[in-house]
Design an enzyme around this catalytic site. Structure first.
Site, short mmCIF file in Angstrom:
data_model
loop_
_atom_site.label_atom_id
_atom_site.label_comp_id
_atom_site.label_asym_id
_atom_site.label_seq_id
_atom_site.Cartn_x
_atom_site.Cartn_y
_atom_site.Cartn_z
N ASN A 123 -3.33 6.12 6.44
CA ASN A 123 -4.08 6.85 7.46
C ASN A 123 -4.73 5.88 8.44
O ASN A 123 -4.49 4.67 8.40
CB ASN A 123 -5.11 7.78 6.79
CG ASN A 123 -6.14 7.01 5.98
OD1 ASN A 123 -6.33 5.81 6.15
ND2 ASN A 123 -6.83 7.71 5.09
N GLU A 163 8.13 6.38 15.86
CA GLU A 163 8.46 5.90 14.52
C GLU A 163 9.83 6.44 14.11
O GLU A 163 10.68 5.69 13.63
CB GLU A 163 7.39 6.38 13.54
CG GLU A 163 7.66 6.00 12.10
CD GLU A 163 6.70 6.68 11.12
OE1 GLU A 163 6.53 6.14 10.02
OE2 GLU A 163 6.14 7.74 11.47
N HIS A 164 10.03 7.74 14.27
CA HIS A 164 11.32 8.38 13.98
C HIS A 164 11.84 9.04 15.25
O HIS A 164 11.07 9.67 15.98
CB HIS A 164 11.17 9.47 12.90
CG HIS A 164 10.50 9.02 11.65
ND1 HIS A 164 9.16 9.26 11.39
CD2 HIS A 164 10.99 8.36 10.58
CE1 HIS A 164 8.86 8.77 10.20
NE2 HIS A 164 9.94 8.21 9.69
N TYR A 199 0.85 -1.19 0.00
CA TYR A 199 0.00 0.00 0.00
C TYR A 199 0.88 1.24 0.00
O TYR A 199 1.75 1.41 0.86
CB TYR A 199 -0.92 0.04 1.22
CG TYR A 199 -1.93 1.16 1.12
CD1 TYR A 199 -3.15 0.95 0.51
CD2 TYR A 199 -1.63 2.44 1.59
CE1 TYR A 199 -4.07 1.99 0.36
CE2 TYR A 199 -2.53 3.48 1.44
CZ TYR A 199 -3.76 3.24 0.83
OH TYR A 199 -4.65 4.28 0.68
N HIS A 248 2.65 15.96 7.12
CA HIS A 248 2.15 14.73 6.50
C HIS A 248 0.63 14.63 6.59
O HIS A 248 -0.05 14.31 5.61
CB HIS A 248 2.76 13.51 7.20
CG HIS A 248 3.91 12.91 6.47
ND1 HIS A 248 3.83 12.43 5.18
CD2 HIS A 248 5.19 12.68 6.86
CE1 HIS A 248 5.00 11.96 4.81
NE2 HIS A 248 5.84 12.09 5.81
N GLU A 269 5.32 -35.86 29.35
CA GLU A 269 4.18 -34.99 29.01
C GLU A 269 2.90 -35.79 28.75
O GLU A 269 1.85 -35.22 28.47
CB GLU A 269 4.50 -34.16 27.76
CG GLU A 269 5.54 -33.07 28.01
CD GLU A 269 5.72 -32.15 26.82
OE1 GLU A 269 6.23 -31.03 27.03
OE2 GLU A 269 5.35 -32.53 25.69
N HIS A 276 3.98 -39.86 20.56
CA HIS A 276 5.25 -39.18 20.31
C HIS A 276 6.42 -40.08 20.71
O HIS A 276 7.40 -40.23 19.96
CB HIS A 276 5.33 -37.88 21.13
CG HIS A 276 4.63 -36.71 20.53
ND1 HIS A 276 3.27 -36.67 20.37
CD2 HIS A 276 5.10 -35.53 20.07
CE1 HIS A 276 2.93 -35.50 19.83
NE2 HIS A 276 4.02 -34.78 19.62
N GLN A 305 7.42 16.28 9.54
CA GLN A 305 6.47 15.21 9.81
C GLN A 305 5.06 15.73 10.08
O GLN A 305 4.07 15.09 9.74
CB GLN A 305 6.95 14.36 10.99
CG GLN A 305 8.26 13.66 10.73
CD GLN A 305 8.25 12.87 9.43
OE1 GLN A 305 7.53 11.89 9.29
NE2 GLN A 305 9.05 13.31 8.46
N GLN A 343 -10.72 -0.04 1.04
CA GLN A 343 -11.19 -0.90 -0.06
C GLN A 343 -10.02 -1.55 -0.78
O GLN A 343 -10.13 -2.68 -1.28
CB GLN A 343 -12.07 -0.11 -1.02
CG GLN A 343 -11.43 1.06 -1.72
CD GLN A 343 -11.54 2.35 -0.92
OE1 GLN A 343 -11.76 2.35 0.28
NE2 GLN A 343 -11.42 3.48 -1.61
#
Length: 435
Positions: free
Chosen positions: A217, A332-333, A128, A268, A420, A425, A265, A190
């Site tokens: 977003n 993030e930064h 995306y 944005h 166990e 097994h 930033q 979508q």
């Protein structure tokens, strides 16, 4: 920007001071996303087309990355722009080729029993690329190139159309630099739903993808989260919502540079959040004055001011406390505008990307330094990193056992299995360890 004195806050107040904008988690966002997903799951491509027309203002369109399309896009841009894009693409490619994970050596843990970790590319990656108010072709480079380096055979790139329903020439050139054969003009939840379920559209087919990537977003971020929660649904790279930047500054910081980084930033998205953490009140005063001087001259002033309404300027006692605040926030930064900035790096525990010193503009990382700028937001950096080639790959262990190895290790495994209560097994091990 809201001023905060860290020393005056209790634990609950500190948590609130570092909270993300409430708009990111509004219930209405989730309701809209689920409605879109339910519709797309039920009606497929017809639903995607209707939502695209309603929200994007145009139906989905497939742009083939042909020689003719690339030539037209190149002619539409100044030569300096195309050269800059090529340099950025090459830097991203070089960095990710150098950091691709390698198969481990075979490790023999018991004589005759050896294992290794091997890496394989995922089958289909959904990429995306934000468009909305700005065509972020850089995000296409930062995803499609690492995916290509990793060896992903099916790369589906989607991006919202421009207002006139077209693709920005730089987006087409970025797709060409990344080696894509097509670009879909389709945005929002979508688009995520289309890559989740796979749909047939008028221009072709969008296949169901194994993993979803990319920033977006609040609706895109929620759509990725929701898709990954569905039974058999795709996984998602990370929470990668509206942008974030935290700056640690000391009394030596250049207020003009700090303000420029914060605004880079803030412009944005209205939901982007920037945080200044400083150990000096005079630094905060100078930076806030510089922010006001600079924001008034920005073409995206309205968006930046909306973001600044959620911004914070935090006064701390010293740089050690500044690092503590940053690690709690998990930005993030993270930009380190301090003297001898490299000395702080070892104590940083949670950040998507760290920019060390006054010359390391976050913008360089956004476009051309090499590492991907697709990074975790909303505190995800406390446990997750940004996109690398490994995100487009899976690892698996390969175990090789000789007859002698089975004889040595079989009784150990059988005893533990019976401990166990798993007799089948144990018998499977016994059959290989009894001559």
């Amino acid at each position: 920007m809201q001023r905060i004195d860290w020393s005056s806050l209790d634990t609950a107040e500190r948590r609130e001071a570092l909270a993300r904008p409430k708009r990111r988690s509004e219930t209405s966002v989730g309701d809209v996303v689920r409605a879109i997903f339910d519709d797309v799951q039920a009606r497929g491509g017809a639903a995607v087309t209707e939502w695209a027309i309603k929200l994007d203002g145009a139906p989905p369109r497939r742009i083939a990355i042909t020689d003719e399309a690339v030539s037209a896009a190149r002619d539409a841009l100044p030569p300096a722009d195309t050269r800059a894009l090529r340099v950025a693409a090459e830097n991203v490619r070089v960095f990710h080729q150098a950091t691709i994970p390698e198969d481990s050596k075979r490790i023999e843990t018991t004589p005759g029993v050896s294992s290794q970790i091997v890496w394989r590319p995922i089958g289909a990656a959904g990429l995306y690329v934000p468009g909305g108010t700005a065509p972020l072709f850089s995000s296409l480079l930062m995803q499609a190139i690492p995916a290509g380096v990793a060896g992903v055979t099916t790369r589906v790139a989607v991006t919202p159309p421009s207002k006139d329903g077209s693709a920005h020439p730089a987006m087409i050139l970025a797709a060409a630099e990344a080696g894509l054969d097509a670009l879909w003009l389709l945005g929002g939840a979508q688009a995520i739903a289309a890559m989740t379920f796979g749909v047939t559209l008028e221009d072709g087919e969008i296949p169901a993808c194994d993993k979803l990537f990319g920033p977006g977003n609040a609706y895109v971020a929620e759509a990725k989260r929701y898709a990954s929660s569905l039974p058999g649904g795709p996984s998602a790279d990370m929470p990668a919502g509206p942008s974030e930047l935290l700056v640690i500054a000391d009394r030596f910081a250049d207020a003009e540079l700090v303000a420029a980084d914060l605004l880079s930033q803030a412009e944005h998205d209205a939901d982007a959040q920037v945080v200044l953490v400083a150990d000096c009140k005079a630094t905060i005063d100078a930076v806030l004055d510089a922010v006001e001087d600079q924001v008034a001259t920005l073409p995206r002033e309205a968006i930046a001011r909306a973001s600044l309404a959620e911004a914070r300027a935090v006064l701390v006692a010293d740089l050690a406390e500044a690092v503590t605040v940053s690690n709690l926030y998990g930005p993030e930064h993270l930009a380190l505008h301090v003297e001898e900035a490299e000395r702080l790096v070892p104590s940083i525990r949670a950040a998507g990307a760290v920019f060390v010193g006054r010359w390391a503009a976050e913008t360089l990382g956004d476009y051309a330094a090499g590492p991907s700028h697709v990074l975790p937001t909303d505190g995800g950096a406390r446990t997750l990193g940004g996109i690398t080639t490994s995100n487009f790959m899976t690892s698996m262990s390969v175990q090789t056992v000789t007859e002698a190895g089975a004889e040595r290790l079989g009784p150990i495994a059988a005893r533990l299995a019976r401990l166990e209560g798993l007799e089948a097994h144990a018998r499977a091990a016994d059959l290989r360890s009894v001559g």
